[in-house]
Design a protein around this motif. Sequence first.
Motif, PDB file in Angstrom:
ATOM      1  N   PRO A 177      46.798  33.692  31.859  1.00  0.00           N
ATOM      2  CA  PRO A 177      47.796  34.727  31.554  1.00  0.00           C
ATOM      3  C   PRO A 177      47.182  36.025  31.052  1.00  0.00           C
ATOM      4  CG  PRO A 177      48.505  32.604  30.681  1.00  0.00           C
ATOM      5  CD  PRO A 177      47.107  32.411  31.183  1.00  0.00           C
ATOM      6  N   GLY A 178      46.041  35.937  30.315  1.00  0.00           N
ATOM      7  CA  GLY A 178      45.400  37.142  29.793  1.00  0.00           C
ATOM      8  C   GLY A 178      44.691  37.951  30.861  1.00  0.00           C
ATOM      9  N   ASN A 179      44.617  37.419  32.077  1.00  0.00           N
ATOM     10  CA  ASN A 179      43.960  38.137  33.173  1.00  0.00           C
ATOM     11  C   ASN A 179      44.944  38.698  34.186  1.00  0.00           C
ATOM     12  OD1 ASN A 179      41.449  37.697  32.113  1.00  0.00           O
ATOM     13  ND2 ASN A 179      41.021  35.879  33.348  1.00  0.00           N
ATOM     14  N   LEU A 180      46.228  38.691  33.846  1.00  0.00           N
ATOM     15  CA  LEU A 180      47.257  39.186  34.757  1.00  0.00           C
ATOM     16  C   LEU A 180      48.136  40.177  34.007  1.00  0.00           C
ATOM     17  CD1 LEU A 180      48.378  35.685  36.129  1.00  0.00           C
ATOM     18  CD2 LEU A 180      46.833  37.286  37.271  1.00  0.00           C
ATOM     19  N   PHE A 190      42.519  42.324  37.147  1.00  0.00           N
ATOM     20  CA  PHE A 190      41.549  43.325  36.672  1.00  0.00           C
ATOM     21  C   PHE A 190      40.294  42.681  36.099  1.00  0.00           C
ATOM     22  CE2 PHE A 190      42.614  42.176  32.415  1.00  0.00           C
ATOM     23  CZ  PHE A 190      43.931  41.748  32.527  1.00  0.00           C
ATOM     24  N   ASP A 191      40.285  41.338  35.968  1.00  0.00           N
ATOM     25  CA  ASP A 191      39.133  40.651  35.373  1.00  0.00           C
ATOM     26  C   ASP A 191      38.546  39.723  36.441  1.00  0.00           C
ATOM     27  OD1 ASP A 191      37.322  39.154  33.994  1.00  0.00           O
ATOM     28  OD2 ASP A 191      38.717  38.376  32.500  1.00  0.00           O
ATOM     29  N   PHE A 192      37.355  40.048  36.908  1.00  0.00           N
ATOM     30  CA  PHE A 192      36.772  39.286  38.024  1.00  0.00           C
ATOM     31  C   PHE A 192      35.520  38.526  37.609  1.00  0.00           C
ATOM     32  CE2 PHE A 192      38.967  43.102  39.539  1.00  0.00           C
ATOM     33  CZ  PHE A 192      40.018  42.483  40.201  1.00  0.00           C
TER      34      PHE A 192
HETATM   35 MG   LIG Z   1      39.916  38.227  30.816  1.00  0.00          MG
END
Ligand SMILES: [Mg+2]
Length: 379
Positions: A177-180, A190-192
């Motif tokens: 969830p923190g990567n969306l 945004f986090d790859f």
């Molecule tokens: Mg992240």
Amino acid sequence: MAAHRFEDDDPAMTTLDDLRHAAQSALLAAGTPLQFGTAGWTALPGDLAAAAADADHPDWIDGGLTARVRRVVRGDGSAVALKVARSECLVRNRDGQRSFLNELLRRRELHELAERGQGIAGVTPTLHASLHEGVLVSPWIEGGERVAAWSERSIAQLFDTGAALLLAGLFEWDFSPGNLLDDGRQLWLFDFGYMYPFDPLRHLNTAGDGTSAPQFHLAERFETRCFFGHLLEQESQRGDAVALAAFRLEKEVALACYLRLRTALAQRGAGAAVLAQYDSVTSQWRDALRGDLAALYLREGWRSHDADLDDDLRGQTCTPMTLRRAQWLIDQAHRNYDTLRAGGALERPGGAPTREALLARLEHDHERAARWQVAAHPG
Ligand SMILES: [Mg+2]
Ligand SMILES: Nc1ncnc2c1ncn2[C@@H]1O[C@H](COP(=O)(O)OP(=O)(O)OP(=O)(O)O)[C@@H](O)[C@H]1O
């Protein structure tokens, strides 16, 4: 996120993880500069260098395990996300330690795609990236918020972006969830840091040799890292029927996506084993959507919570959600052991555990998850 080497991997097998790590080690050993960006961004501008050095500024978002991120408004009024690598990643494994380097490598590939006019919707562009400086600058996602309520639009965009990445040869593991972020119109990635290259025509994912762990795929990754956490909340706040309806919506979107993906892969000449795997998954979903969806919910919920618990324990990155997932597994083992066993959800290389062994393992995992709570709760 943990490394994806499995107990049942043949130790003699060269895994895709091994190949990626070797290539990354060679790159680091050679000292090859890794710097790229959008036209006009040849170096980190002075205002952003100053912002990066201002370690005590209150705007730093400290939740990330790999980096600190800060919103910086520039002279022209535009806002950027300034991501500065931590000297040591808080994820205690090799993939975690390499996640910033990995993110830059993946962003470079995404950047090249965009420059060729093949950019992927929902992928945040890179303005400036430098390994040597340990910085990454991207446009700030204005109005972007964590997804509180998944809608048909946001689920469809997640799958569209995920499928486009797969077709471009990029497998994303960490849809936590923190990567969306969702700005109300578009769902953004945004986090790859845990996106790895693979050959979608021959491989299913980047675990093992690319075909040895077919249980990992786009929908599974989304469900495991994110959606079953959301369903857990739906179950407790709004009841099982609402959670099941949300699951139905997600599976309908996933099914349509996988049918399109299968067609695209076939047109590009994907191998029979890859296509057969997509056929197997879609026929299970289709049957469940027409018949016993609750049985699929139990089976995939078990798989997702179990896999995510394992992942958090391996990386020692447990959160309150890890504890809730462990509790869900314990409750289901009490209530539905026979159904889970009959449906194959408990199968292991050595055979399915007895109810007692399963409960003992889960109670132990629950204790470890309580011990390994990370200070920040990004996921
Ligand atoms: Mg992240
Ligand atoms: N372009 C952006 N626009 C808006 N917010 C952003 C942007 N990039 C990052 N953020 C915010 O910063 C937080 C941390 O970013 P990111 O996930 O890239 O860091 P990380 O350290 O790699 O995280 P992880 O814990 O997953 O390793 C995000 O959860 C998000 O809230």
